[in-house]
Design an enzyme around this catalytic site. Structure first.
Site: not given
Ligand code: TMP
Ligand code: MG
Length: 376
Positions: A113, A115
């Site tokens: 993953d 974030d």
């Molecule tokens: P990931 O799959 O790389 O972890 O990315 C998803 C992350 O993005 C999740 O933890 C929530 C975040 N997110 C935001 O920070 N702002 C947003 O507008 C959205 C839709 C998700």
């Molecule tokens: Mg994540």
């Protein structure tokens, strides 16, 4: 009755060894249940309420409060043990490691993953931004609308108390609204580049070394994110000193018109709880250059041949990234960045290894060094 109990061991790890901190009995099947942790917690609560000898099983709260001081502290100067690492079942982990090591790097793939997993949750005391969060559309009204959505939905995303079906609907809602605002409020590729250069986003310490090691061993890395592919790739370009041939990004990808303006997203939306639905389709074309160099692969199934998976995530939904792969061995590593008290038990139930305190990638680097000691 005791033959039905399982032993859970939560331990601290240090380079080269494990040390058990706590040993307790828990209800049968709880540590390895395939149920989602939200269900598993409810299931556990039901067991505790209805099981006649429930008092023999320490409730989660006891487990967590007794572990908290050990897991949360800073590096112990006497033992020099790394703080904040929990391993659900050390013997099982060692078995998986031995099997992966003996099959060799040619059978290994990493699915990570982005974030909160490859990136830090905190940066110098400030919350690190996500690929979504760093984006400035060049339209403050729309930036504020997306931030308001974040403030409403993110606490729901990380809450351990919302049933999975309900949470999935909420996440669909969040992603659809956010993607809609990005299109409606206008976004250009130049704004993406500028946003990344001004962002508070950083890879965890040790990520570059991990990528370099995996590249040397010919191990493919699939970055599988519910974020935004175009932004993640820009983060890779701007925040890493070079590109890595073995890394591919699968995420929500934007479509721009000839003037460079965002007009749509490609394919079905990926959010944090539906990665399982996308897993194999997304992975197959991405990995087709990383199979056994001596074998041709007319049916594009090399991804299936790399049957040993190292999965890295910070969300329970990230476990779905390997669905459909039919893997032989999977070591799942979870980064529990927040809500530690309420989520630790769920994470320990779900992942083989859990890192707390927004730690570095050092432990994972050490693990892959053990798994792939030699070139393929
Ligand atoms: P990931 O799959 O790389 O972890 O990315 C998803 C992350 O993005 C999740 O933890 C929530 C975040 N997110 C935001 O920070 N702002 C947003 O507008 C959205 C839709 C998700
Ligand atoms: Mg994540």
């Amino acid at each position: 009755m005791f033959e039905h109990t399982r032993v859970a061991q939560l331990i601290l790890m240090r380079p080269g060894g494990h040390r058990r901190l706590h040993r307790t009995t828990i209800p049968p099947g709880a540590a390895s249940t395939a149920l989602t942790p939200i269900h598993s917690l409810r299931h556990r609560r039901r067991n505790l309420l209805h099981f006649p000898f429930a008092s023999l099983f320490p409730p989660s709260a006891f487990l967590l409060s007794s572990l908290a001081p050990c897991l949360r502290g800073s590096m112990n100067p006497k033992t020099m043990m790394a703080p904040g690492v929990a391993v659900r079942d050390p013997e099982l982990l060692e078995k998986k490691k031995a099997a992966i090591r003996s099959a060799g790097p040619v059978n290994v793939q990493v699915i990570a993953d982005f974030d909160g997993t490859l990136t830090k949750y905190w940066i110098n005391g400030i919350r690190g931004q996500t690929s979504h969060g760093l984006l400035q559309q060049g339209n403050q009204v729309y930036d504020a609308k997306r931030q308001a959505l974040y403030e409403y939905y993110h606490p729901l995303e990380i809450s351990p108390d919302i049933p999975i079906e309900e949470k999935t609907k909420l996440m669909e809602e969040w992603w659809e609204k956010t993607h809609g605002l990005l299109i409606e409020g206008g976004l250009t590729y130049d704004a993406i580049k500028r946003s990344v250069s001004e962002s508070t986003i950083a890879f965890r310490d040790g990520v570059v070394e991990l990528f370099e090691f995996l590249e040397k061993r010919g191990v493919p890395v699939l970055v599988f994110s519910a974020g935004l592919a175009d932004i993640i790739e820009e983060v890779f370009r701007q925040k890493l000193h070079r590109s890595f041939e073995n890394i591919k990004v699968v995420s929500n990808r934007m479509v721009f018109d000839e003037t460079g303006r965002l007009i749509a997203f490609k394919g079905k939306t990926i959010h944090v709880l539906n990665k399982n639905e996308h897993a194999l389709d997304m992975a197959a074309p991405v990995h087709d250059n990383f199979g056994d160099p001596n074998e041709s692969d007319p049916d594009n199934s090399l991804v299936k041949k790399r049957t040993n998976v190292l999965l890295l995530g910070d969300h329970i939904g990230d476990l779905g990234m390997s669905d459909g792969l039919n893997y032989e061995n999977r070591v799942a590593i979870g980064f529990l960045n927040t809500n530690t008290e309420t989520s630790l038990q769920n994470y320990v139930d779900a992942f083989d290894i859990v890192y707390l305190n927004d730690g570095s990638m050092g432990g994972v680097l050490e693990l892959v060094t053990q798994l792939c000691p030699q070139d393929p």
